[in-house]
Every structure is written in structure tokens, then in C-alpha cells.
Design a protein around this motif. Sequence first.
Motif, PDB file in Angstrom:
ATOM      1  N   MET A   1       0.856  -1.161   0.000  1.00  0.00           N
ATOM      2  CA  MET A   1       0.000   0.000   0.000  1.00  0.00           C
ATOM      3  C   MET A   1       0.905   1.226   0.000  1.00  0.00           C
ATOM      4  SD  MET A   1      -3.045   0.963   2.687  1.00  0.00           S
ATOM      5  CE  MET A   1      -3.999  -0.465   2.267  1.00  0.00           C
ATOM      6  N   ASP A   2       0.675   2.083  -0.943  1.00  0.00           N
ATOM      7  CA  ASP A   2       1.532   3.262  -1.084  1.00  0.00           C
ATOM      8  C   ASP A   2       1.409   4.231   0.085  1.00  0.00           C
ATOM      9  OD1 ASP A   2       2.557   2.380  -3.477  1.00  0.00           O
ATOM     10  OD2 ASP A   2       1.103   3.471  -4.686  1.00  0.00           O
ATOM     11  N   CYS A   3       0.189   4.460   0.555  1.00  0.00           N
ATOM     12  CA  CYS A   3      -0.030   5.465   1.595  1.00  0.00           C
ATOM     13  C   CYS A   3      -1.091   4.968   2.571  1.00  0.00           C
ATOM     14  CB  CYS A   3      -0.445   6.787   0.956  1.00  0.00           C
ATOM     15  SG  CYS A   3      -0.574   8.126   2.141  1.00  0.00           S
ATOM     16  N   PRO A   4      -0.688   4.289   3.635  1.00  0.00           N
ATOM     17  CA  PRO A   4      -1.667   3.715   4.558  1.00  0.00           C
ATOM     18  C   PRO A   4      -2.527   4.747   5.293  1.00  0.00           C
ATOM     19  CG  PRO A   4       0.560   3.447   5.405  1.00  0.00           C
ATOM     20  CD  PRO A   4       0.681   3.999   4.019  1.00  0.00           C
ATOM     21  N   ASP A   5      -2.170   6.017   5.223  1.00  0.00           N
ATOM     22  CA  ASP A   5      -2.989   7.057   5.844  1.00  0.00           C
ATOM     23  C   ASP A   5      -4.070   7.585   4.904  1.00  0.00           C
ATOM     24  OD1 ASP A   5      -1.513   6.889   8.177  1.00  0.00           O
ATOM     25  OD2 ASP A   5      -0.104   8.440   7.541  1.00  0.00           O
ATOM     26  N   ASP A   6      -4.091   7.105   3.667  1.00  0.00           N
ATOM     27  CA  ASP A   6      -5.069   7.542   2.666  1.00  0.00           C
ATOM     28  C   ASP A   6      -6.213   6.538   2.615  1.00  0.00           C
ATOM     29  OD1 ASP A   6      -6.527   8.283   0.441  1.00  0.00           O
ATOM     30  OD2 ASP A   6      -4.817   8.296  -0.930  1.00  0.00           O
TER      31      ASP A   6
ATOM     32  N   ASP B   1     -10.069   0.998  -2.340  1.00  0.00           N
ATOM     33  CA  ASP B   1      -9.641   0.143  -3.453  1.00  0.00           C
ATOM     34  C   ASP B   1      -9.743  -1.328  -3.058  1.00  0.00           C
ATOM     35  OD1 ASP B   1      -9.078   2.313  -5.092  1.00  0.00           O
ATOM     36  OD2 ASP B   1      -6.922   2.300  -4.652  1.00  0.00           O
ATOM     37  N   CYS B   2      -9.293  -1.662  -1.866  1.00  0.00           N
ATOM     38  CA  CYS B   2      -9.378  -3.047  -1.374  1.00  0.00           C
ATOM     39  C   CYS B   2     -10.831  -3.488  -1.249  1.00  0.00           C
ATOM     40  CB  CYS B   2      -8.672  -3.181  -0.031  1.00  0.00           C
ATOM     41  SG  CYS B   2      -6.903  -2.879  -0.096  1.00  0.00           S
TER      42      CYS B   2
END
Length: 60
Positions: free
Chosen positions: A1-6, A12-13
Motif C-alpha cells: 500500500m503506497d499510503c496507509p494514511d489515505d 480500493d481493497c
Amino acid sequence: MDCPDDITEYVDCLFLITDAARRAGFDLDELISAGFDKLEVLKDRRYNRTPEGEPSYHEK
């Protein structure tokens, strides 16, 4: 995951899961109902304590 705070990364998941369930023949109501059923199973399990942020596995 590129940005877990987003939060959109989690959305998306969610979309991937709902699409996979649809392709398997389940509708959204069935998926949500099964989720609540599974939550009740998880509540009855015992979990070992782990350090904060680490995954916890249930006792078998």
C-alpha cells in the motif's frame, strides 16, 4: 500500500473484495451479512496479547 494514511487505498481493497464476491455469485447484502456472522465468531475467540501495532493470532 503506497499510503496507509489515505482512506482511498482501503476503498480500493473494498472494491476488489466486493467485485470478487459478485463474481462468485454473492450480492452485497450476503457479503455484509456474512461479515457480521464472522464478527460474532471472532468475538468468541481468545487472542494472545502482542506489542502495539503487531498482528494478533487467536488461540487454537
